[in-house]
Design an enzyme around this catalytic site. Structure first.
Site, mmCIF file in Angstrom:
data_model
loop_
_atom_site.group_PDB
_atom_site.id
_atom_site.type_symbol
_atom_site.label_atom_id
_atom_site.label_comp_id
_atom_site.label_asym_id
_atom_site.label_seq_id
_atom_site.Cartn_x
_atom_site.Cartn_y
_atom_site.Cartn_z
ATOM 1 N N TYR A 67 -6.719 -3.442 12.550
ATOM 2 C CA TYR A 67 -7.479 -2.235 12.209
ATOM 3 C C TYR A 67 -8.936 -2.405 12.616
ATOM 4 O O TYR A 67 -9.842 -2.259 11.798
ATOM 5 C CB TYR A 67 -7.328 -1.938 10.712
ATOM 6 C CG TYR A 67 -5.941 -1.430 10.369
ATOM 7 C CD1 TYR A 67 -5.659 -0.070 10.406
ATOM 8 C CD2 TYR A 67 -4.915 -2.300 10.057
ATOM 9 C CE1 TYR A 67 -4.391 0.413 10.124
ATOM 10 C CE2 TYR A 67 -3.633 -1.828 9.774
ATOM 11 C CZ TYR A 67 -3.384 -0.470 9.812
ATOM 12 O OH TYR A 67 -2.126 0.004 9.537
ATOM 13 N N GLU A 79 0.981 -1.960 14.144
ATOM 14 C CA GLU A 79 0.188 -1.003 13.355
ATOM 15 C C GLU A 79 -1.202 -0.931 13.939
ATOM 16 O O GLU A 79 -1.769 -1.970 14.333
ATOM 17 C CB GLU A 79 0.038 -1.448 11.882
ATOM 18 C CG GLU A 79 1.231 -1.208 11.016
ATOM 19 C CD GLU A 79 0.978 -1.612 9.555
ATOM 20 O OE1 GLU A 79 -0.175 -1.562 9.087
ATOM 21 O OE2 GLU A 79 1.963 -1.995 8.900
ATOM 22 N N GLU A 87 3.308 -8.405 6.913
ATOM 23 C CA GLU A 87 2.029 -8.987 6.507
ATOM 24 C C GLU A 87 2.134 -9.952 5.329
ATOM 25 O O GLU A 87 1.428 -9.801 4.322
ATOM 26 C CB GLU A 87 1.010 -7.876 6.207
ATOM 27 C CG GLU A 87 0.657 -7.050 7.419
ATOM 28 C CD GLU A 87 -0.483 -6.074 7.174
ATOM 29 O OE1 GLU A 87 -0.946 -5.949 6.028
ATOM 30 O OE2 GLU A 87 -0.926 -5.432 8.145
ATOM 31 N N ASP A 93 0.814 -1.209 0.000
ATOM 32 C CA ASP A 93 0.000 0.000 0.000
ATOM 33 C C ASP A 93 0.856 1.271 0.000
ATOM 34 O O ASP A 93 0.704 2.113 0.871
ATOM 35 C CB ASP A 93 -0.910 -0.054 1.244
ATOM 36 C CG ASP A 93 -1.831 1.138 1.357
ATOM 37 O OD1 ASP A 93 -2.349 1.597 0.318
ATOM 38 O OD2 ASP A 93 -2.022 1.615 2.491
#
Ligand code: GCB
Length: 654
Positions: free
Chosen positions: A511, A547, A458, A214
Site C-alpha cells: 500500500y 493487493e 498476511e 479487517d
C-alpha cells in the site's frame, strides 16, 4: 463488543473451549472424514431447501450458558423463552435495531421445524441435513438429539439424520442450532477475548473480542441449509483430475461408495450437447476424450468455462432390494503449470487481471444472496476481470459454481487471516489449519476455476515458528492436491519472510502512498519496482500483486488528488499500473485490486462505516476508479486474447 457479561471471558471460554476439545465428532482436529459432494437432485436424490425465517434467540445470560444449562434443544425454542424471526441464510448482526445483537459475542440459537414427505421415511433411504456454512462453531440437534458439531465458519458440514427422523415419523423434524462466534488464538481466523479489569474505566465483566483482520466478524447461518436423500448405499465422493494434449484429454476419476462393498459403478461423460464422449466403470479409471473442448478462462477464448458432465451411476444389492444412486458432476478439462516467470493454463500464459472480494452486503452481512451474486458476476465481466481471490475465506459453493461456468479464475483462500499472535503458530493451531485445508480441498478439488490454493493472508511470517508452520502446511496441501500450486499472501519484507521459500507463486500486498508515505503518490514507481526486483532476485518465482489500493469516499473530489478522494484512488491506480506494465513483460503474472467493493469492518479511526477501498460502493455502484480499471482490463484482454470482435462487444454490453 460493548455488552457487559457477568462471567465474561472466563465464562465464555469455559463454555467454548470444553466444547471444542471434548467432542471430536465432526470438527476439532480429527480431519475431514468422507466426501462432501454438493447436494444435487438426481433420479435417486431429492432435496428440500430450508431457507426462510427461523426462530432465533441470542443467549444474553451471564456467561452465555443458559441454553446449554437449560437444554434449549430439548423443547421447541419458543417454550424456553422469547424468540424473534431470523432470516436464513443471513448474518444475524444487522437484522434488528439492537446494537447488543449487532455486536453480540457468544452462543445464539436457531430453530426450524420441517415436515418431511412420507416417502423419505422408508428403509434403504438416507436423509442428510447439510449446512453450506455457519459462523463460527456449530452444534446441531434434530428432535433433541445431537447430530453434528463443526468448527469453522466457511465450509460445509452435514449429518446423516435417517435414524432420528425415521424413528419418529409423526412429529415434524425440529432442527436446533447453537452457534458461537467467539474467536480464540487457535481458531481460523484467530482472535482473542480481552477482559477489561480497570473498574474506573469499564463496567464489571466488560470484555472485547480482538481480531487482527479487517472485516466485520459477521455471524449466523450464512449459506443454504438443505435436507437431501440418497439410497442407504450411496456415492460418497468423486475426485477428478485432468490432463490434455491438443487432440486427446484424459479425465482420471476415483469414486468412493459407502454402505456396501458389493456394488457396481458405471460412468459416462457427456458434452454440452448431451452426447456421450467417454464411458467407464469401476471405482477408478481414465476416460479419454478426443478433440476435447478445454475449460478456458473468461476473455481467453470465445467459449469460456466449458464443462462436461460426468454421470456416475452406482448399483448395489441391499436387503434384497436393488439400490441405484446417480450423481452428476460438472467437469472442466484444463491444466495448470507454473514456471519461474509464468502461470500457464492449458499451456498458455495467463495474466491475472482481477479483484479481491468479500462476501459482504448491507443487512444480510455475509449471508448468501442470489441477486448480489449475479450482480457481482455481471460487474466482474463488465470490468473485464478474469479472476479473483476469495479473500479471506472460502466463498459459497454457489459462487464457485458460477466461476466454473463463466470461466472466472479463482485463487481459493482458506480463513487463515490475521495469524499474528505467536500462540497462533503452535501445534494446536497448525493441526486445525491442516484440517481446514482438508475440508477446503475436499469441497473444491474438482473445480476447474480453482487454479491455486492460498493457505493464509498476511501472517506474521517473520516470526521464527512461521518457517515450520508454512513448510508443514504447504506440504500437507500439496499432498492433498498435487495438481495445483500453493501460495500464501504476504506483506512481510522479502528478506525476513520465513514462509516464502515454500510457495510456488509469490503473492505480495503493498500500500505505497497509503499506509506507507501517505499522500505521496510519487514514491510508488520507485518503491514498487524495488519490491518486485527484491522478491524476484531472492526467489525466481512469478509474482502476483495480490493487493494494492486506496480508500475513496464516493462523491469526494479533489484536484490535485488528496487522500480519500475519488481522484486519489484513480491516480494511485495509474502509478501502480505503469510499473505493472513494465514488470509483466518479465515475471509479474497478475494484479488484483483491493477491493472489488466497499465492505464493513470493525469501527476505528481509519474506517468510515467500513473499508472504502472498493472500486464499487457497497451497493455496487461504480466509483471513478472502476472506469480506469475497466479500460485497462479490456485493453490487456484485447492484447492477449484471440476473441472475435463480435464476442467482445457482446460482453461489453452485459
Ligand atoms: C490488507 C489486508 C486486507 C485489508 C487491507 C486494507 O493488507 O489484507 O484485509 O482490508 O489491507 O484495506 O487495509
Amino acid at each position: 463488543m460493548a455488552a457487559a457479561a457477568p462471567g465474561g471471558v472466563a465464562g465464555l471460554c469455559r463454555l467454548l473451549l470444553p466444547l471444542l476439545a471434548a467432542v471430536p465428532a465432526a470438527g476439532g482436529s480429527r480431519g475431514a472424514v468422507g466426501g462432501m459432494l454438493y447436494p444435487r437432485e438426481s433420479p435417486s436424490r431429492e432435496l428440500k431447501e430450508l431457507g426462510g425465517v427461523w426462530s432465533f434467540r441470542a443467549d444474553f445470560s451471564p456467561g452465555r450458558a443458559a441454553g446449554f444449562e437449560q437444554r434449549w434443544y430439548r423443547r421447541p425454542l419458543r417454550e424456553t423463552g422469547p424468540v424473534i424471526d431470523m432470516p436464513v441464510p443471513a448474518s444475524f448482526n444487522d437484522i434488528t435495531q439492537d446494537p447488543n445483537l449487532e455486536n453480540y459475542i457468544g452462543w445464539v440459537w436457531y430453530e426450524k421445524e420441517v415436515l418431511l414427505p412420507q416417502r423419505w421415511l422408508q428403509d434403504n433411504l438416507r436423509v442428510v441435513l447439510r449446512f453450506g456454512s455457519a459462523h463460527y462453531y456449530s452444534v446441531v440437534w434434530v428432535n433433541g438429539v445431537q447430530v453434528v458439531e463443526h468448527e469453522g465458519g466457511h465450509l460445509p458440514f452435514e449429518a446423516d439424520i435417517s435414524s432420528i427422523v425415521q424413528g419418529s415419523p409423526q412429529i415434524p423434524c425440529r432442527i436446533t442450532v447453537a452457534l458461537n462466534n467467539t474467536l480464540t488464538p487457535h481458531t481460523l481466523p484467530p482472535g482473542s477475548i480481552e477482559y477489561m479489569n480497570d473498574r474506573t474505566r469499564y463496567p464489571k465483566n466488560y470484555f472485547v473480542q480482538n481480531i487482527r483482520f479487517d472485516f466485520f466478524n459477521y455471524a449466523g447461518i450464512h449459506r443454504p441449509v438443505v435436507l437431501y436423500t440418497t439410497p442407504s448405499v450411496y456415492i460418497d465422493d468423486i475426485t477428478v483430475t485432468t490432463t490434455s494434449t491438443e487432440s486427446v484429454a484424459k479425465v482420471q476419476y476415483q469414486v468412493s461408495v459407502v454402505g456396501s462393498t458389493f456394488y457396481s459403478l458405471s460412468l459416462s461423460l457427456r458434452d454440452q450437447e448431451g452426447r456421450v464422449v467417454a464411458t467407464g466403470d469401476g471405482p477408478a479409471g481414465v476416460l479419454k476424450v478426443s478433440n476435447p473442448n478445454l475449460w478456458w478462462p473468461y476473455l481467453m477464448h470465445e467459449n469460456p468455462g466449458y464443462r462436461y458432465f460426468l454421470e456416475v451411476k452406482m448399483q448395489a444389492q441391499a436387503n434384497e432390494a436393488l439400490l441405484e444412486d446417480v450423481y452428476t458432476l460438472p467437469v472442466g478439462i484444463r491444466t495448470v503449470h507454473v514456471t519461474s516467470t509464468q502461470f500457464l493454463i492449458n499451456g498458455k500464459p495467463f495474466y491475472f487481471h482481477g479483484v479481491n472480494k468479500h462476501e459482504d452486503a448491507d443487512i444480510r452481512g455475509k449471508g448468501l444472496d442470489w441477486a448480489l451474486i449475479v450482480k457481482d458476476f455481471n460487474l466482474l465481466r463488465w470490468l473485464g476481470a478474469n479472476s479473483f481471490r476469495t479473500s479471506h475465506y472460502p466463498y459459497a459453493e454457489e459462487i464457485m459454481d458460477l466461476c466454473d461456468a463463466y470461466g472466472i479464475v479463482v485463487i481459493d483462500e482458506c480463513p487463515g487471516v490475521g495469524i499474528k499472535m505467536p500462540e497462533s503458530f503452535g501445534n494446536k493451531s497448525l493441526q486445525h489449519h491442516l484440517v481446514v485445508m482438508e475440508e477446503l480441498i475436499r469441497r473444491d478439488k474438482n473445480r476447474p476455476s480453482v487454479v491455486m490454493w492460498s493457505v493464509a493472508n498476511e501472517p506474521a511470517a517473520e516470526l521464527p515458528p512461521a518457517a515450520y508452520y508454512f513448510k508443514t502446511l504447504i506440504a500437507h496441501t500439496k499432498g492433498l492436491d498435487p495438481t495445483r500450486p500453493v501460495t500464501f499472501v504476504t506483506d512481510t519484507n522479502y528478506a525476513v519472510d520465513r514462509g516464502a521459500p515454500y510457495v510456488d507463486v509469490i503473492c505480495v500486498n503493498s500500500y505505497f502512498s497509503w499506509y506507507h508515505d501517505p499522500g505521496h503518490l510519487e514514491v510508488i514507481p520507485l518503491q514498487l519496482t524495488a519490491q518486485f526486483e527484491n522478491w524476484y532476485k531472492t526467489y525466481q518465482k512469478p509474482i502476483i500483486q495480490s493487493e494494492y489500493g486506496a480508500d475513496s469516499v464516493p462523491g469526494l473530489h479533489s484536484d490535485p488528488p488528496l487522500m480519500f478522494s475519488e481522484e486519489y484512488q484513480k491516480a494511485m491506480l495509474r502509478e501502480y499500473h505503469s510499473v505493472f506494465d513494465k514488470k509483466r513483460k518479465e515475471y509479474v503474472i497478475g494484479e488484483l485490486i483491493w477491493n472489488f467493493a466497499d465492505f464493513m469492518t470493525n469501527q476505528g479511526t481509519t474506517r468510515v462505516l467500513g473499508n472504502k477501498k472498493g472500486i464499487f460502493t457497497r451497493q455496487r455502484q461504480p466509483k471513478s476508479a472502476a472506469f480506469v480499471l475497466r479500460e485497462r482490463y479490456w485493453k490487456i484482454a484485447n492484447e492477449s486474447s484471440c476473441l472475435p470482435p463480435i464476442m467482445k462487444s457482446h460482453i461489453l454490453f452485459l
